[in-house]
Write an enzyme that holds these catalytic residues in place. Sequence first.
Site, PDB file in Angstrom:
ATOM      1  N   LYS A  80       0.776  -1.078  -0.072  1.00  0.00           N
ATOM      2  CA  LYS A  80       0.078   0.104   0.070  1.00  0.00           C
ATOM      3  C   LYS A  80       0.892   1.226  -0.065  1.00  0.00           C
ATOM      4  CE  LYS A  80      -3.837   1.622   2.703  1.00  0.00           C
ATOM      5  NZ  LYS A  80      -4.778   1.466   4.087  1.00  0.00           N
ATOM      6  N   SER A 155      -9.896   1.502   2.851  1.00  0.00           N
ATOM      7  CA  SER A 155      -8.998   2.478   2.148  1.00  0.00           C
ATOM      8  C   SER A 155      -7.956   1.584   1.087  1.00  0.00           C
ATOM      9  CB  SER A 155      -8.284   3.396   2.978  1.00  0.00           C
ATOM     10  OG  SER A 155      -7.222   2.576   4.216  1.00  0.00           O
ATOM     11  N   SER A 179      -9.927  -1.018   7.001  1.00  0.00           N
ATOM     12  CA  SER A 179      -9.214  -0.695   5.665  1.00  0.00           C
ATOM     13  C   SER A 179      -8.563  -1.794   4.944  1.00  0.00           C
ATOM     14  CB  SER A 179      -8.316   0.452   5.535  1.00  0.00           C
ATOM     15  OG  SER A 179      -9.141   1.480   5.592  1.00  0.00           O
TER      16      SER A 179
END
Length: 480
Positions: A80, A155, A179
């Site tokens: 990420k 997210s 997330s």
Amino acid sequence: MKTNFPGDIPTLHKGLAEKEFSAAEITAHFLQVIDEKNPRIHAYLTVFADEARAAARALDAQIAAGEELDILAGVPLALKDNILVKGFPATAASKILENYQAAYDATVTEKLRAAGAVILGKTNMDEFAMGSSTENSAFGPTRNPVDESKVPGGSSGGSAAAVAMDGALVALGSDTGGSIRQPASFCGVVGMKPTYSTVSRYGLIAMASSLDQIGPFARTVGDARILFSAIAGKDPHDATTSSYAFDWQTPPLDNLKGVTIGLPKEYFLEGLNAEVKDAILRQVHEMERAGAVVQEVSLPHTEYALAIYYLVMAAEVSSNLARLDGIRYGYETRHKAENLEELYALNRGEGFGRETRRRIILGTYVLSAGYFDAYYVQASKARTLLKNDFARAFDTVDLLVTPTTPTTAFGFGEKTADPLVMYLSDIYTVSAPLAGIPALSLPVRGKGKMPIGLQLMAPHFHERQLLDVAEYVERANAVA
Ligand code: GLN
């Protein structure tokens, strides 16, 4: 390539050890998938093609020299974009960090590299990990590989989509209020948020420090287990880490005898989509047939969970993001500022997106003199009550089973107009980080095409049982 690729980590490991294929071939295969699919899916913000190829070649030389391989050697993975990789961009999908290059490796990056994993690139996300759809990325949203008209969740939507589109075997994301688990559920992959303190946050761009945890995305529970064991453990760079050695090698369960499962009644009320509810209850029934004892439990403070989360998280966001002023690094305004105050306002006002600004303002408000006791302190007390709910439930049950999200993946733009509607998609995931406990989302079959996530939650440091039971359910689903 002459194999059942992409398979899973143990298959890849065996293939490399037996020279069925080389690390260079594996890497080339994944880079090609990324080339084909990323322009539409937009799972990756940056692809490290040259570095990945070089890492794979170096590994092939080690294999040729007869060196012993770590289980993660040659595993193509994605990180990420809030996890630092030295010398590469780390934008957290924000314009304010658009030109920022990481000055050091995150501890997780260092560990993965040391194990010989091949980092393919950095994945898209909601700006600073705030959101549930990746629509808050400053660089455009990610599409759900299962249905491109749907969001991948957020997210960590890019990490979930990278794995779901076969553009990485596994990936890391971060989970503050859901997330990892929510996008895993939307994209039909496995995602785990480990116990708070088990994985170092050094080199993770902070969102809310008392909640943030890095965790794995994978196609299988077994791969999530391997990835977690590689990143867990004490780190002198992060004083909040605990000594927690986690061995991924474990014999599979033959049945669920002796396992007590709790169904929190507050998670099965209105707002839960009927198809999701049916799919989860069907699994619970299967678990019962496999020998588990299932009983209803109550987590009475659940109704306050979202309110607590949006106060505690916003407060921490406002202080963590205060450092970003565009002066030493980051976005600089083109406008002329009359004084320092105005320079801050311009850099931050232009550099941060809408949702980030909303949360900074909310967080600053709840921490301000006169309101601190009424909001932040009150929310912290309520957080303790919520935590006690879990402790009490775990006196009688080993694990909790719930849906990961109240609905399957939604369409683009469907929830962007009203932040409260968007926040509701985290209703089942915010409690685990508030309590610090581990939680995992496992894809299970529903009636429709969109994936459904079954969430398992366990007491602190009980990842072993969490993963064992998840793996049993996964296997039962595969043969059923
Ligand atoms: N979707 C939640 C939020 O918007 C959770 C985010 C996260 O876990 N980073 O805050």
